[in-house]
Each structure stands twice: as C-alpha cells, then as structure tokens.
Scaffold this active site. Structure first.
Site, PDB file in Angstrom:
ATOM      1  N   SER A   1       0.514  -1.245  -0.159  1.00 14.99           N
ATOM      2  CA  SER A   1       0.017  -0.491  -0.013  1.00 14.99           C
ATOM      3  C   SER A   1       0.906   1.144   0.480  1.00 14.99           C
ATOM      4  O   SER A   1       2.562   1.001   0.541  1.00 14.99           O
ATOM      5  CB  SER A   1      -0.550  -0.135   1.143  1.00 14.99           C
ATOM      6  OG  SER A   1      -0.185   0.316   2.584  1.00 14.99           O
ATOM      7  N   ASP A   2       0.599   2.518  -0.616  1.00 11.06           N
ATOM      8  CA  ASP A   2       0.799   3.726   0.070  1.00 11.06           C
ATOM      9  C   ASP A   2       0.671   3.417   1.521  1.00 11.06           C
ATOM     10  O   ASP A   2       0.156   3.556   2.046  1.00 11.06           O
ATOM     11  CB  ASP A   2       0.041   5.016  -1.075  1.00 11.06           C
ATOM     12  CG  ASP A   2       1.718   5.909  -1.094  1.00 11.06           C
ATOM     13  OD1 ASP A   2       2.144   6.292  -0.418  1.00 11.06           O
ATOM     14  OD2 ASP A   2       1.073   6.636  -2.030  1.00 11.06           O
ATOM     15  N   ALA A   3       1.594   4.814   1.988  1.00  9.46           N
ATOM     16  CA  ALA A   3       1.141   5.188   3.937  1.00  9.46           C
ATOM     17  C   ALA A   3       0.239   5.473   3.845  1.00  9.46           C
ATOM     18  O   ALA A   3      -1.293   6.254   3.218  1.00  9.46           O
ATOM     19  CB  ALA A   3       1.371   6.548   3.629  1.00  9.46           C
TER      20      ALA A   3
END
Length: 568
Positions: free
Chosen positions: A283-285
């Site tokens: 995932s992104d942050a």
C-alpha cells in the site's frame, strides 16, 4: 502464485525456505510480516523497545534520510531484533539523498526526462541503487509511473517523468533496468495512476477520471510493459479509478467505489488477472488522508490486505493497527488463506534476493567500506551531466540571453519560495544563486533587502530604470505536505514583487522546481526551467544564462499550461 516465473524465478532451495518458514510461523509472526514500519528517529532503540513490548516483529522497515553510518547502524539493529530477513526500503525517487544525507542528489525524474536521453535514466537508476545498497537498503519505493496530465497537481509535478505516456514508459524502463542490474528491488507507483486529479492523495482520496479505453492506452500500457519486463513490486495508492470499477463490478454504487489501496477489483481483477502481475503489492502510506477518509480504520487495516495488498505501509499507532489486523483475522474480514498468500509473496520476494542466506551469514548490512561509493566522482559526474543536459530554455522572445555584466551590471534579484517542502527540506538556494551571480561580475541587490525602505511600487519608471539594468526571478516553490497548490503567491500590498516592470526593464524568470510558473507569469518574455534545486543545477544555470554553455533541455511537459499568451 508461481514462484519459478517472473518476477521471482526461485529455485528449489529458495522455494523450500519459503514453504518451511511459512509453516513454522505463528499467527502473530505472519501478521507482523505484513507491516512496513517507518523509521522516523535517528536512534531506533526506542522503536525496538516498543516492538518488544508489543511482541511485534515487522517484515519491513523504511528509513528517512540520516547520516549513512546511522542508517547502516539502524538497519543492523533492527535486523538483529527481527527473526526473519527484512525488506529495507527508502525513497530513491531523485537520488540517494532519499536514504542518507551524503547520497548523490541526481535530480528529479522530470529533470532526467528533460535530457531526452534514455541512457541518463538508466544511469539514474543504477546510481540510486548502488548508493542505496551501500547503506543496506534493498527496496526502492520508485520509480513513479504517474503521468503529469494535470499541471495543477501539487504532488506529481517534477516527481514524474512527463505528461507524455511514451516518455514516461521509456524513461521508467531504463531506470528499472539500471536498478535491476545491480540487485535493487523497484516499486512501481502510484497504482492505479496519479496525475489526472489536481488534488493530492496525501490530503484527500483522489480520482483518476480516465475512461477504460483511455486508461488502457496510457497508464495501463505503461504498467503492462513494466510487468512484462519483470516488475517486482507495485505500490497501491489512495486513488480511485471509478470507470474501471464500474466496468468490472456492474451496478457498483458510487459510495462503494474504493481507492487502489482498498479495492479488490483494482488489485486483483485489473492488476493481477488482466495485467498479469505476479509480484508483491504494497500500500501507499496508510497514515495519509486519502486512506483515512475512505473507510473506518479498524475495518480498513484488515480490508487493505483482504482486498489484494500484501504489505501494509506504516502504522498510525503501532499497537492499535497491529491489533486491528489481528481482530480483522478473528472476525473474518481477513481470512487465514489470504494472510498466508500475502506472507508467502513477502517471503518469496526476500528469497528472490537471497536475503535468507544473507541473514544466515550475517551479510544483510554491508560494512563501512561499502559507503565509499556514496557521492563518488563517477556518480556526481552523472548528476552534473544531467543538470547540464536538462536545463530548458522555454522561451526568450526578447532575445535577452546571454546576459553580460558589462551590459546589464545592476541586477535586482527576487527569490520566491525557497523554504523547502514535503519531498525536499533544503532551502536558501536563492542565496547560493546570488553568490554565483556576484562571482560572475554582476552587482546584485535582493528585493527583500529593499522592500521595507524602497517604495518600489510608487517610484517613477525612470528612477527604477536608473537603479536596475536587469530583474531576475529565482523561484523555488515546493509543496509542503499540506499545501494543495504549488502556485506563486505574491503577497504584500500591491504585489510589489510581481514582474510589474517587465516592459520597462529586461526580466528573466528562472524556476528550479515547479515547471508550470508561466501560468502565473505568462507575460515574462524569458523563462527557464531547471526542475531540481541542487548545486549542479545552479552552477549549470549560471553557465547557461551567461552563454558559456548552450541550452539543450527539452520540455517533458507543456510549460505554457495551454495558455496561448504565455508563448508570446
């Protein structure tokens, strides 16, 4: 999952390690593997103590930039604590300054594209990878595959290669090849594609508004070619792709359309089934607002993994998020089968780089001698060449260049921004540029030094012309992580610092970051883009404007922002 095929190409011994390791893991250990934790402090002792109290052993860590020796020591301490080999990540988007303070700042992706030289992008990836490996990193959260369609977007901007899909594709392929050849893992981002929305997914769940056919011929084509090339990981972002969601899930309600980081159809039906991606999805942050706004967090944490993401990037609160994941498994949001699948992909990626063997023989983190490659002459030589080739003369309709201290000795210098931003905390480049101008023979006055004592707005035209022969604007305006625009804000009564006298005094505008400032200064007749605020660009910029070096850069985007008057 076929681990004998791309991107893993595992042999019998590696597959055996993956299978045996998974079989011996407890549920808590498996859940721990799902997390990539952010290293925010220079001393990781507190982080390790916190992990011990939670009985939490992550599968990965990402570091912020510290001294190279500090990064090495941190990685070693974390690996000594963790039972299994770690994926150790960094943002090497524009150079190894993203992993250590001494790292070579090669240039933004757009600067590299402005050289119009695919070989430069290959060296870009190679240099970033070599210096990252030297401190112990093995996973780069880059390159960025986004397409800069929306010039108002404050976060893509110079972080991306271009607004042209073909340029993005060719530059990305070269960069990934440079990384792959020296053994650094690349991560393609930001799935399913940023750059169509003028908003920032750090601030809000954003939207890629492409139709199915538009996406297939642009973003989809780029991802497909990189996947076919052997892409190892993809970063799934907090960006919705509504037309594709509607096509893949007929009748889906608007309120049920989710961003990539939470979307089953985007991560599985599109990325894995249609495009054939067999690698790891991170995932992104998950601390970003784009993730936080999409779903209640206690549900979003396990749903992220349940819907196709294999690794969960960062934690808002480690204890809480770790327990949210465990509770999601207990409640059936996340199944044991899906947990095992995600962990197997994580282990397979580690095995593909022989991290298990390095862990066993104590060579996960290189010794101090390896740091000699960081900032070496070869690498800085490429960075200097990139700056020289990339700086772009967008227009000079008044035939001002080159400037000469004998003809226009008295310069009024306006410095705009130059206070750092979200992806670059450095500042005061304008003062360095002032010093370089002075050394070149110009008599330089800073506008901010006269703003309180000289009534610039009410002084007669003839008086202004008597004071100054040339006005130069040096702009280094960056996003700060909370700004939603990267435009010029003049401020002050009457906007005294705006280019109001450009018809009276020759005026030169230089942007060393945002390439779209002609939107705000369309009537400036001489405009230059440098794409990156670093020493190499500043030194080369002086050579260009004084005529000792020719301009060779090409426009990777439309610097005129579609405005006809900006071309005059």
């Amino acid at each position: 999952m076929n681990f004998r095929e791309k991107p893993y190409f595992l042999g019998d011994e590696q597959i055996k390690w993956v299978e045996e390791t998974l079989a011996q893991m407890t549920v808590r250990e498996k859940v721990g593997q799902l997390f990539c934790i952010n290293i925010m402090e220079e001393d990781v002792t507190g982080l390790i103590n916190q992990l011990k109290k939670l009985d939490f052993v992550p599968g990965s860590f990402m570091t912020r930039s510290f001294k190279a020796t500090t990064v090495q020591d941190n990685f070693k301490a974390l690996q000594d604590y963790c039972k299994y080999p770690l994926l150790l990540a960094a943002n090497l988007e524009r150079g190894a300054d993203g992993v250590c303070d001494e790292g070579t700042l090669f240039g933004t992706q757009m600067q590299v594209a402005a050289t119009d030289d695919v070989e430069m992008s290959y060296q870009f990836g190679r240099v970033c990878g070599l210096e990252g490996l030297a401190v112990g990193a093995n996973w780069n959260f880059g390159p960025i595959l986004d397409i800069d369609y929306e010039f108002h977007n404050p976060i893509t901007n110079t972080r991306v290669f271009s607004s042209e899909p073909d340029t993005v594709l060719e530059m990305t392929k070269a960069y990934v090849r440079g990384m792959a050849e020296i053994g650094m893992i690349s991560c393609l981002k930001h799935w399913p594609g940023d750059g169509r929305d003028e908003r920032d997914q750090h601030m809000v769940t954003s939207v890629n508004d492409c139709t199915v056919s538009e996406w297939d011929s642009t973003y989809g084509r780029i991802y497909k070619e990189l996947i076919d090339m052997g892409a190892e990981t993809v970063m799934s972002a907090h960006i919705m792709l509504p037309e594709y969601s509607r096509a893949m899930v007929p009748g889906i309600k608007d309120e049920d359309i989710l961003p990539g980081s939470l979307s089953y159809e985007l991560n599985n039906t599109l990325l894995r089934d249609k495009l054939g991606f067999n690698g790891l999805v991170v995932s992104d942050a998950t601390t970003m607002n784009g993730f936080m706004q999409a779903m209640e967090r206690k549900k979003a944490v396990p749903t992220c993994i349940a819907n196709g993401v294999d690794m969960f990037l960062f934690a808002l609160h480690m204890d809480e998020d770790f327990n949210f994941m465990l509770k999601g498994l207990e409640d059936g949001i996340l199944t044991e089968e899906r947990l095992d699948e995600a962990v197997t992909r994580i282990l397979a990626l580690k095995a593909s780089k022989d991290l298990h063997r390095k862990y066993e023989n104590g060579t996960m983190i290189p010794d101090r001698k390896a740091l000699e490659v960081i900032g070496c002459e070869e690498h800085t030589g490429y960075a200097k060449a990139c700056a020289d080739q990339a700086i772009t003369l967008v227009k000079d309709t008044q035939n001002l260049l080159p400037i000469d201290p004998k003809k226009t000795p008295k310069v009024l210098l306006h410095i705009l921004g130059d206070v750092g931003g979200y992806h670059d905390f450095t500042r005061d480049h304008g003062l360095v540029f002032e010093d370089l101008l002075t050394k070149s023979g110009f008599e330089v006055t800073l506008f901010r030094d006269i703003a309180d004592t000289f009534n610039y707005i009410e002084t007669s035209i003839e008086s202004i012309k008597a004071y100054y022969d040339l006005v130069i604007y040096f702009s280094n305006i960056k996003t700060s992580g909370s700004d939603t625009v990267a435009r010029i804000s003049w401020g002050g009564p009457g906007a005294q610092n705006a280019p109001r006298y450009l018809q009276e005094i020759p005026t030169l505008f230089i942007s060393v970051d945002n390439p779209y400032h002609l939107m705000d200064v369309p009537h400036v007749k001489t405009y230059i883009n440098g794409y990156t605020a670093n020493a190499f660009v500043l030194e080369s910029m002086i050579e260009k404007i004084t005529g000792t070096s020719p301009f060779t850069g090409v426009n990777p985007i439309d610097p005129f922002c579609g405005r006809w008057e900006a071309r005059l």
